[in-house]
Design a protein around this motif. Structure first.
Motif, short mmCIF file in Angstrom:
data_model
loop_
_atom_site.label_atom_id
_atom_site.label_comp_id
_atom_site.label_asym_id
_atom_site.label_seq_id
_atom_site.Cartn_x
_atom_site.Cartn_y
_atom_site.Cartn_z
N SER A 106 -13.43 2.82 1.28
CA SER A 106 -13.25 3.54 0.01
C SER A 106 -14.05 4.83 0.01
N LEU A 107 -15.29 4.76 0.49
CA LEU A 107 -16.11 5.96 0.56
C LEU A 107 -15.58 6.93 1.61
N THR A 108 -15.08 6.41 2.71
CA THR A 108 -14.49 7.27 3.75
C THR A 108 -13.29 8.04 3.21
N ASP A 109 -12.43 7.35 2.47
CA ASP A 109 -11.26 8.00 1.88
C ASP A 109 -11.70 9.03 0.84
N LEU A 110 -12.73 8.70 0.08
CA LEU A 110 -13.22 9.63 -0.94
C LEU A 110 -13.76 10.90 -0.30
N VAL A 111 -14.55 10.77 0.76
CA VAL A 111 -15.11 11.94 1.44
C VAL A 111 -14.00 12.80 2.02
N ASN A 112 -12.99 12.17 2.62
CA ASN A 112 -11.89 12.94 3.21
C ASN A 112 -11.11 13.71 2.15
N GLY A 125 -3.46 11.74 8.22
CA GLY A 125 -2.45 10.95 8.90
C GLY A 125 -3.03 9.70 9.56
N VAL A 126 -4.21 9.84 10.16
CA VAL A 126 -4.87 8.68 10.78
C VAL A 126 -5.26 7.66 9.71
N LEU A 127 -5.80 8.12 8.59
CA LEU A 127 -6.16 7.20 7.51
C LEU A 127 -4.93 6.51 6.94
N LEU A 128 -3.84 7.25 6.81
CA LEU A 128 -2.60 6.64 6.33
C LEU A 128 -2.12 5.56 7.28
N LEU A 129 -2.23 5.82 8.57
CA LEU A 129 -1.83 4.82 9.56
C LEU A 129 -2.74 3.59 9.51
N TYR A 165 0.83 -1.21 0.00
CA TYR A 165 0.00 0.00 0.00
C TYR A 165 0.87 1.26 0.00
N LEU A 166 1.94 1.24 0.78
CA LEU A 166 2.82 2.42 0.82
C LEU A 166 3.49 2.68 -0.52
N LYS A 167 3.67 1.62 -1.32
CA LYS A 167 4.27 1.79 -2.64
C LYS A 167 3.24 2.11 -3.72
N SER A 168 1.95 1.98 -3.39
CA SER A 168 0.90 2.23 -4.37
C SER A 168 0.67 3.73 -4.54
N HIS A 169 -0.18 4.06 -5.52
CA HIS A 169 -0.48 5.47 -5.78
C HIS A 169 -1.16 6.11 -4.57
N PHE A 170 -2.09 5.38 -3.96
CA PHE A 170 -2.81 5.95 -2.82
C PHE A 170 -1.89 6.15 -1.62
N GLY A 171 -1.00 5.20 -1.38
CA GLY A 171 -0.07 5.34 -0.27
C GLY A 171 0.88 6.51 -0.45
N ILE A 172 1.42 6.64 -1.66
CA ILE A 172 2.34 7.76 -1.94
C ILE A 172 1.61 9.10 -1.83
N LEU A 173 0.39 9.16 -2.40
CA LEU A 173 -0.37 10.41 -2.32
C LEU A 173 -0.70 10.77 -0.88
N LYS A 174 -1.07 9.77 -0.07
CA LYS A 174 -1.37 10.03 1.33
C LYS A 174 -0.14 10.57 2.06
N ALA A 175 1.01 9.98 1.82
CA ALA A 175 2.22 10.43 2.49
C ALA A 175 2.58 11.87 2.08
N VAL A 176 2.43 12.18 0.79
CA VAL A 176 2.71 13.54 0.30
C VAL A 176 1.72 14.54 0.90
N CYS A 196 -4.45 21.89 9.86
CA CYS A 196 -4.31 20.99 11.01
C CYS A 196 -5.28 19.82 10.91
N SER A 197 -6.53 20.10 10.54
CA SER A 197 -7.53 19.03 10.42
C SER A 197 -7.16 18.04 9.33
N ALA A 198 -6.71 18.55 8.19
CA ALA A 198 -6.33 17.67 7.09
C ALA A 198 -5.12 16.82 7.46
N PHE A 199 -4.17 17.41 8.15
CA PHE A 199 -2.99 16.66 8.58
C PHE A 199 -3.37 15.52 9.53
#
Length: 208
Positions: free
Chosen positions: A119-125, A99-103, A49-60, A92-95
């Motif tokens: 998937s819907l939770t990540d989309l809403v965020n 960050g919690v979703l990434l974890l 997941y960390l190597k996927s597009h979603f993982g990289i985007l979340k980390a950035v 601050c809220s977005a961080f």
């Protein structure tokens, strides 16, 4: 001597009776080991997941949101401060939320909670973060005092907005694909149940 033989006979009958009652008893002793419930035993780091597009985007997103928050926190004097406070709250809220979703995703914790549509939770965020970061960056750009910290916060705000927008686009595609598959599964299950009930009606014509 006779008493001894009779006692041995009674002992043998008692042991046989206990063996028979033990064999017929539903409460049998078990030799299976009792495993202690370890809630944290299934936690593992999902490097895929960390190597996927979603993982990289979340980390950035987490990194850029943190930098934008640090930039806005370095402002010591502002008048008016509405744009600064709004940008501070959004960053601050977005961080924290991202960050919690990434974890959760990187540790595969979402596999432990099946009743949440992740998937819907990540989309809403991502969609909400895109909108509010863009709005906060525009407001701060219009109300800033041309200080270096405010200009840096605006730049990082627009950068993280672009990253969130890309993540939102990919999350929409993933959510649509998942929703389509769930509808297909539900349709196939309905058709299977209907075919089975029709077969039972044909096998029992007296119910018709």
């Amino acid at each position: 001597m006779r008493n001894t033989e009779e006692a041995e006979g009674f002992d043998g009958e008692a042991s046989n009776t206990s063996m028979i009652s033990g064999a017929s008893s539903p409460y049998q002793p078990t030799t299976e080991p009792v495993h202690s419930r370890n809630v944290l035993g299934g936690i593992r780091c999902d490097f895929e997941y960390l190597k996927s597009h979603f993982g990289i985007l979340k980390a950035v997103e987490v990194a850029l949101a943190l930098i934008a928050f640090i930039c806005i926190e370095t402002i010591m004097l502002c008048l008016p401060c509405g744009g600064v406070y709004f940008f501070e709250f959004v960053s601050c809220s977005a961080f924290v939320i991202t960050g919690v979703l990434l974890l959760i995703f990187s540790l595969s914790l979402h596999t432990k909670v099946h009743h949440v549509n992740w998937s819907l939770t990540d989309l809403v965020n991502t969609a909400a973060s895109t909108f509010f970061f863009f709005l906060a960056s525009v407001v701060l750009a219009a109300l800033n005092h041309k200080s270096g910290a405010e200009i840096a916060a605006v730049i990082f705000g627009f950068l993280v907005t672009c990253v969130y927008a890309v993540n939102t686009f990919l999350a929409v595609k993933r959510w649509r694909m998942g929703d389509g598959r769930s509808v297909a599964v539900q349709t196939s299950e309905y058709m299977r149940a209907r075919t089975a009930s029709r077969g039972e009606m044909e096998a029992r014509p007296d119910l018709a």
